[in-house]
Design an enzyme around this catalytic site. Structure first.
Site, short mmCIF file in Angstrom:
data_model
loop_
_atom_site.label_atom_id
_atom_site.label_comp_id
_atom_site.label_asym_id
_atom_site.label_seq_id
_atom_site.Cartn_x
_atom_site.Cartn_y
_atom_site.Cartn_z
N PRO A 23 73.04 31.34 73.44
CG PRO A 23 73.97 31.64 71.47
CD PRO A 23 74.24 31.33 72.74
CG LEU A 24 69.49 28.10 74.15
CD1 LEU A 24 68.75 27.97 75.74
CD2 LEU A 24 70.00 26.77 73.86
CB THR A 25 66.81 28.66 67.84
OG1 THR A 25 67.78 29.60 67.04
CG2 THR A 25 65.64 28.70 66.73
CG HIS A 172 75.02 32.88 64.90
ND1 HIS A 172 75.99 32.05 64.78
CD2 HIS A 172 73.89 32.30 65.13
CE1 HIS A 172 75.57 31.12 65.21
NE2 HIS A 172 74.15 31.02 65.33
CE1 TYR A 177 71.83 28.43 60.55
CE2 TYR A 177 73.04 28.58 62.52
CZ TYR A 177 72.03 28.13 61.87
OH TYR A 177 70.98 27.42 62.24
N GLY A 315 73.73 26.20 77.75
CA GLY A 315 72.56 26.09 76.64
C GLY A 315 71.34 25.42 77.24
NE ARG A 316 72.31 20.50 75.05
CZ ARG A 316 73.18 19.64 74.69
NH1 ARG A 316 72.63 18.63 74.29
NH2 ARG A 316 74.32 19.79 75.06
C1 LIG Z 1 67.23 24.24 71.20
C2 LIG Z 1 68.66 24.83 70.79
C3 LIG Z 1 68.79 25.73 70.24
C4 LIG Z 1 69.76 26.67 69.65
N1 LIG Z 1 69.77 27.65 69.11
C5 LIG Z 1 71.22 28.32 68.80
C6 LIG Z 1 71.22 29.77 68.21
O1 LIG Z 1 69.98 30.32 67.95
N2 LIG Z 1 72.43 30.49 68.12
C7 LIG Z 1 73.47 29.57 68.53
O2 LIG Z 1 74.62 30.25 68.34
N3 LIG Z 1 73.52 28.35 69.07
C8 LIG Z 1 72.25 27.80 69.24
N4 LIG Z 1 72.18 26.53 69.72
C9 LIG Z 1 73.56 26.08 70.24
C10 LIG Z 1 73.69 26.40 71.81
O3 LIG Z 1 73.93 27.94 72.03
C11 LIG Z 1 74.95 25.59 72.56
O4 LIG Z 1 76.14 25.68 71.63
C12 LIG Z 1 74.48 23.91 72.46
O5 LIG Z 1 73.28 23.93 73.09
C13 LIG Z 1 75.66 23.29 73.45
O6 LIG Z 1 75.64 23.94 74.78
P1 LIG Z 1 75.05 23.08 75.92
O7 LIG Z 1 75.83 21.53 75.98
O8 LIG Z 1 75.49 23.92 77.09
O9 LIG Z 1 73.52 23.14 75.78
C14 LIG Z 1 71.18 25.88 70.22
C15 LIG Z 1 70.95 24.77 70.77
C16 LIG Z 1 69.90 24.35 71.19
C17 LIG Z 1 69.64 22.87 71.83
#
Ligand SMILES: Cc1cc2nc3c(=O)[nH]c(=O)nc-3n(C[C@H](O)[C@H](O)[C@H](O)COP(=O)(O)O)c2cc1C
Length: 357
Positions: A23-25, A172, A177, A315-316
Site C-alpha cells: 500500500p502506497l499513499t 490497516h 494509526y 512498495g517503492r
Molecule cells: C510514498 C509511500 C507511501 C506509503 N503509504 C502507505 C500506506 O498508505 N499504507 C501503508 O500501510 N504503508 C504505506 N507505506 C509503507 C509501504 O507500504 C512499505 O511498507 C514501505 O515502502 C517499505 O517497503 P519497500 O521497502 O518495499 O518500499 C508507504 C511508503 C511510501 C514510500
C-alpha cells in the site's frame, strides 16, 4: 519451496505471482477524497502485480487526515473507485482496498474536529496538512459507547469497497494509526475492556476483523501489522508477546492473508534495531503470510525459499517500476523512485515511470 513467480491463492483470488504491491499513499485524489482518472491509469499500469494493495483509504471524515488521500464513505468516492478497479481488472489485475483510520494522526485543520485515539496522547512531529506541516494535537480517547459506531464505520467502508469492485479489503493495523494505537501499550493507557492486558488491547482489532469477516467474508479480508519497533511514536513494551497473540487471534478467522511491515536496522523506510516478529507470527498464523520492507529480487526469493513467507510486498519498487514482475523475470535494471513526487499532485512521478524497453 515456491518462488516469486509461482501463483498463490489468497481468499477468493488467484494471484499469478507472489510479488504484491504494498500500500502506497500518493495524494492524487481530490480535496473531497474522490479518486481521479489519474489513479485508474496508475493502478492499471501496475496490474501485473500478483495483488495490488491500494493506498490507505479513509473510512470516514473522522479517520482521514492526509491531504488529497482517497476515501470510501461517499457514493461519489465509490463511483470513482469503480473506474479504478475496472481499469485494473481490464488490465488483468487484482486489487484490495486498504481501510484507514488515522486516529490521533488526523490534524484538525483537515476536518475541524479533535482527533480520536485509544487514550489522550499526541503523535510526535508534524502532520501533513493543506497548509504545510503542523504539529499534531492531543487526541481524545474514544468512549466505550463510540466503539460500535467505529466498527460500523469500518463495515460501511468495506461494503463500499466491494460495491466499488475491489477484490477484498485490508484492515490497516500498522504504522502507528488507530488500530495500532489500541494494540500497543505506549499509546493505549485505557483501563477498560480495550486496554491493559494484551487480550484487552487486541480486542478492537479482533472486533473490527470479526465485523469485516461478517460483512464481506474472511476470504476477502486481510490485515496489515508493523510489529517491530516504533511507528510514528506508537510502540510496545513487549512486541514478542503482543503480536504473536494478535496473530493467533487473527488465525481463527481464516483470513485471505496477513501482511507485516518490519524494517531492519538498515531500513530505508523506517529502521528498527528490534528483531522482526515474523518468525513467531509464522508459527501463530497458519494462513498466507506476506512480508514487506526493503526486499529485492534476491532477498525476496531467499525468504520464500526459507519458508519465512508465502509472498513479498514491494512498495517503492512498484512505485517506480510499473512492470516490476517482468523486470525481475528478465533481470532488467530498475528505475529509482523519486521521493519528491511521492505525495505531490499531478502525473509527474506518478504515471510517468517508464516500462522497460
Ligand atoms: C510514498 C509511500 C507511501 C506509503 N503509504 C502507505 C500506506 O498508505 N499504507 C501503508 O500501510 N504503508 C504505506 N507505506 C509503507 C509501504 O507500504 C512499505 O511498507 C514501505 O515502502 C517499505 O517497503 P519497500 O521497502 O518495499 O518500499 C508507504 C511508503 C511510501 C514510500
Amino acid at each position: 519451496m515456491p518462488t516469486l513467480f509461482d501463483p498463490i491463492r489468497v481468499g477468493r483470488v488467484t494471484c499469478p505471482n507472489r510479488m504484491f504491491m504494498a500500500p502506497l499513499t500518493r495524494g492524487r485524489a481530490t480535496r473531497d477524497h474522490v479518486p481521479t482518472d489519474l489513479m485508474a491509469q496508475y493502478y492499471a499500469q501496475r496490474a501485473s502485480a500478483g495483488l495490488i494493495i491500494s493506498e490507505a483509504t479513509g473510512i470516514t471524515v473522522e479517520g482521514s487526515g492526509w491531504p488529497y488521500a482517497a476515501g470510501l464513505w461517499t457514493s461519489t468516492q465509490v463511483a470513482h473507485w469503480k473506474k479504478v478497479t475496472d481499469a485494473v481488472h481490464e488490465a488483468g489485475g487484482r486489487i484490495y482496498a486498504q481501510l484507514w483510520h488515522m486516529g490521533r494522526l488526523v490534524h484538525p485543520s483537515l476536518h475541524g474536529a479533535q482527533p480520536v485515539s485509544a487514550s489522550a496522547t499526541t503523535g510526535p512531529g508534524q502532520a501533513h496538512t493543506y497548509e504545510g506541516r503542523q504539529p499534531y494535537v492531543q487526541a481524545r480517547p474514544l468512549s466505550l459507547e463510540e466503539i460500535p459506531r467505529l466498527i460500523g464505520d469500518y463495515v460501511t467502508a468495506a461494503r463500499n469497497a466491494i460495491a466499488a469492485g475491489f477484490d477484498g479489503v485490508q484492515l490497516h493495523g500498522a504504522n502507528g494509526y488507530l488500530i495500532d494505537q489500541f494494540l500497543r501499550d505506549g499509546s493505549n493507557k485505557r483501563n477498560d475492556a480495550y486496554g491493559g492486558p494484551i487480550e484487552h488491547r487486541i480486542r478492537l482489532l479482533r472486533e473490527v476483523v470479526a465485523a469485516l469477516v461478517d460483512a464481506v467474508g474472511a476470504d476477502r479480508t486481510a490485515v496489515r501489522l508493523s510489529p517491530n519497533g516504533d511507528s510514528q511514536g506508537v510502540d510496545d513494551s513487549d512486541q514478542a508477546a503482543l503480536f504473536p497473540q494478535a496473530a493467533a487471534a487473527l488465525d481463527a478467522f481464516g483470513l485471505a492473508f496477513l501482511e507485516l511491515r518490519e524494517p531492519g536496522p538498515n531500513g530505508t523506510f523506517g529502521k528498527s534495531e528490534r528483531p522482526p516478529v515474523a518468525p513467531l507470527i509464522r508459527k501463530a498464523f497458519k494462513g498466507v503470510l506476506v512480508l514487506n520492507s526493503d526486499y529485492d529480487l534476491a532477498s525476496g526469493t531467499a525468504e520464500l525459499a526459507a519458508g519465512g513467507a508465502d509472498a513479498i510486498a514491494f512498495g517503492r519498487k512498484f512505485l517506480a517500476n510499473p512492470d516490476l514482475p517482468r523486470r525481475f523475470a528478465q533481470g532488467l535494471p530498475l528505475n529509482a523512485d523519486d521521493p519528491k513526487t511521492w505525495y505531490s499532485q499531478g502525473p509527474e512521478g506518478y504515471i510517468t515511470y517508464p516500462v522497460a524497453g
